[in-house]
Design a protein around this motif. Sequence first.
Motif, PDB file in Angstrom:
ATOM      1  N   UNK A  99       0.821  -1.211   0.000  1.00  0.00           N
ATOM      2  CA  UNK A  99       0.000   0.000   0.000  1.00  0.00           C
ATOM      3  C   UNK A  99       0.854   1.261   0.000  1.00  0.00           C
ATOM      4  N   UNK A 100       1.952   1.195  -0.726  1.00  0.00           N
ATOM      5  CA  UNK A 100       2.663   2.437  -1.012  1.00  0.00           C
ATOM      6  C   UNK A 100       2.229   2.894  -2.405  1.00  0.00           C
ATOM      7  N   UNK A 101       2.715   4.058  -2.812  1.00  0.00           N
ATOM      8  CA  UNK A 101       2.250   4.610  -4.086  1.00  0.00           C
ATOM      9  C   UNK A 101       3.023   3.997  -5.253  1.00  0.00           C
ATOM     10  N   UNK A 102       2.283   3.288  -6.100  1.00  0.00           N
ATOM     11  CA  UNK A 102       2.945   2.614  -7.212  1.00  0.00           C
ATOM     12  C   UNK A 102       3.421   3.601  -8.267  1.00  0.00           C
ATOM     13  N   UNK A 103       2.813   4.764  -8.306  1.00  0.00           N
ATOM     14  CA  UNK A 103       3.226   5.746  -9.312  1.00  0.00           C
ATOM     15  C   UNK A 103       4.228   6.750  -8.741  1.00  0.00           C
ATOM     16  N   UNK A 104       4.772   6.455  -7.564  1.00  0.00           N
ATOM     17  CA  UNK A 104       5.898   7.232  -7.054  1.00  0.00           C
ATOM     18  C   UNK A 104       7.131   6.337  -7.093  1.00  0.00           C
ATOM     19  N   UNK A 105       8.309   6.977  -7.141  1.00  0.00           N
ATOM     20  CA  UNK A 105       9.526   6.168  -7.146  1.00  0.00           C
ATOM     21  C   UNK A 105       9.798   5.669  -5.729  1.00  0.00           C
TER      22      UNK A 105
ATOM     23  N   UNK B   8      10.008   3.384 -10.338  1.00  0.00           N
ATOM     24  CA  UNK B   8       8.648   3.448  -9.800  1.00  0.00           C
ATOM     25  C   UNK B   8       8.380   2.207  -8.940  1.00  0.00           C
TER      26      UNK B   8
ATOM     27  N   UNK C 144      10.805   8.548  -3.604  1.00  0.00           N
ATOM     28  CA  UNK C 144       9.674   9.444  -3.305  1.00  0.00           C
ATOM     29  C   UNK C 144       8.757   8.838  -2.245  1.00  0.00           C
TER      30      UNK C 144
END
Lengths: 376, 311
Positions: free
Chosen positions: B88-94, B131, B97
């Motif tokens: 549940x981290x942001x897949x569209x962030x590196x 990403x 990030x």
Amino acid sequence: MSFSFGRLQAVLIKEFVQMRRDRVTFAMMIAIPIMQLFLFGFAINSDPKHLPTLVEMADTGPVTRAVLMGMQTSDYFDFRGIVTSRADGDLALRDGSASFVVVIPPGFERDTLRGLSPEILLSADASDPSVTGGAAAALGGIVERAMQDTLTGPLAATARPPPPFSVTMHRQFNPEQRTATNIVPGLLGVILSMTMVMITAVAIVRESEKGTMETLIATPVRPLEVMLGKITPYILVGYVQTGVFLLAARLVFDVPFLGDPLAFFAGFNLYIIVNLALGFLISTVARSQMQAMQLSFFTILPSVLLSGFMFPFAGMPGWAQVLGAAIPATHFLRVTRKVMLKGAGLSEIAPDMLALGAIMLVIVAIALRRYRQTLD
Amino acid sequence: MTDLAISVRGLTKVFNGRRVVDDFDMDVPKGAIYGFLGPNGSGKTTTIRMMCGLLTPEAGSGQCLGFDIRTQSQRIKENVGYMTQRFSLYEDLTIRENLDFIARMYRLPDRPARVAAALADLGLADRAGQLAGTLSGGWKQRLALAACMIHAPRLLLLDEPTAGVDPKARRDFWDEIRRLSAAGVTVLVSTHYMDEAVQCDFIAYIAYGRKLIAGPATEIPDMIGLVTWRVEGPDIAALEAELRQRPEVEQVARFGAVLHVSGTDAEALDRVAGEFAARGSHSWQRQKGGLEEAFIYLMASATDNFAGVAS
């Protein structure tokens, strides 16, 4: 415990990065509103002219010709031909090849000269009243002027005597009755509402759908920080949309901007915030991005139909006006029309601003109640 | 201060009229690796969420790191690392990030250094610009662990951290958990896997929202009271089928070419063992019940909880 600007900033940065990576959505936010503005701004005309018209002439003569000539030059009527019977005229109306059939009765010239006030029949396709309304209203004046021009000299007496008084209409704020002048400021309200509500709702629901909301909630971040952080980037998108809109209104559609720019600025900021809050509220109800999308669509129709954008607000029954008053677009529409067309300042739009403010407070209160810090 | 990282009493959670967690007690000593076992839908995730203040219990009370789970969830969040079951981290962030974002959420003063250290620990320093969504399952899980460790929490709550991760990555993951535990971090980890359960210092087993058993891992077999005979010999499959027919034999577990035959009634089981051993075909050996048998026993007695309440 308290509000942290550092965390707000973090959410902001994250939103901007995500927005930048999601190029399709970003393009949609800017390109689609512009496309819609140009499409609707040029396409919609509430005072249609050059309507196909047929004539059934049972009489020919100078008066008849003068009347028909007057109608033709008014631009409302476009004569397409002559029918010889009532049935032919009705058929043309029914199959849509004509919007009007003008029937000049037999003996029209003679009866006119005798002062018997013969009747010209204008058969109109009134299945869509807005098509025929303007033309029909203009007809009376056209005929009267034609008569006055033709029946001169000794015949002048047979023309109708001038009425004891005359009514002059002064068309204020939009003297040429251009539709674009009416519709472009309204379109801004509808398009802003559409993109702001939907994008916010979807952006927030995405967090819960992808599970990232779980991560967020497990950190010490506060609901207000998330809300502000997610909403602020879209305020900027609203600014860009509005800027493009005003530019196009001025340069392309020649819509005046007569009022106080400050009043407009205040009004549209408040309106953007109300819409974003509404999107946030929808996001607390919707379980998936799809649902958020659908719920957002439901807010669009009332914004178009009950706000006074498409149809006159004053013409709605009382209960509908109450409903309409609860729609943010209603008040923003008034603000834009007042400021852009009527030259209003802050004091004139105060009631609309109060209404928008009240709507915003209600929405934010419900949204914050519904956005829970816990997962239950 | 107590020496318990978590201490809860009578936790109860009701979803749609169903008691998902029912009167749950738990004590997690500081510095321990506490295994939280149970079938799917037994209430593990709900319990963990209540303990760190993400869910409000209908009844019950308790403390987590000395903070009240009902009123001080904000303080708990600041001191706990919670790793969710699904990435549940942001897949569209590196990767960088993501770590930076989480670090900002905790308002860490030395953020760039912490993020750099976390990247170095992960061995991802050279891929920091990738990403997160493009990582493999094992790497995602390591990134998630790094993210929930970035604020150096004193307590780690790991909700099925190794689900869907390959064996090598799982082993590496547990090495990391033991390293953290040795450094004084308390770890509460929920899992399905027996081989993970045996690595825990303490164990609680939950089914249908109720705690069935809890205690130090070494004492669990005695608490269940399982007697086990180890059987070796030819044609073990036929013997297994035969043993399953006997009511005294409550459990037959096969470990390679060896059978572990267990039951709670020691005398009855010993009689069966004597009877079969008399045939002379197989070697029968009584041994101390291990954790493995204990878990197989527990899991057999409480199968999938969703199936159980489907009506």
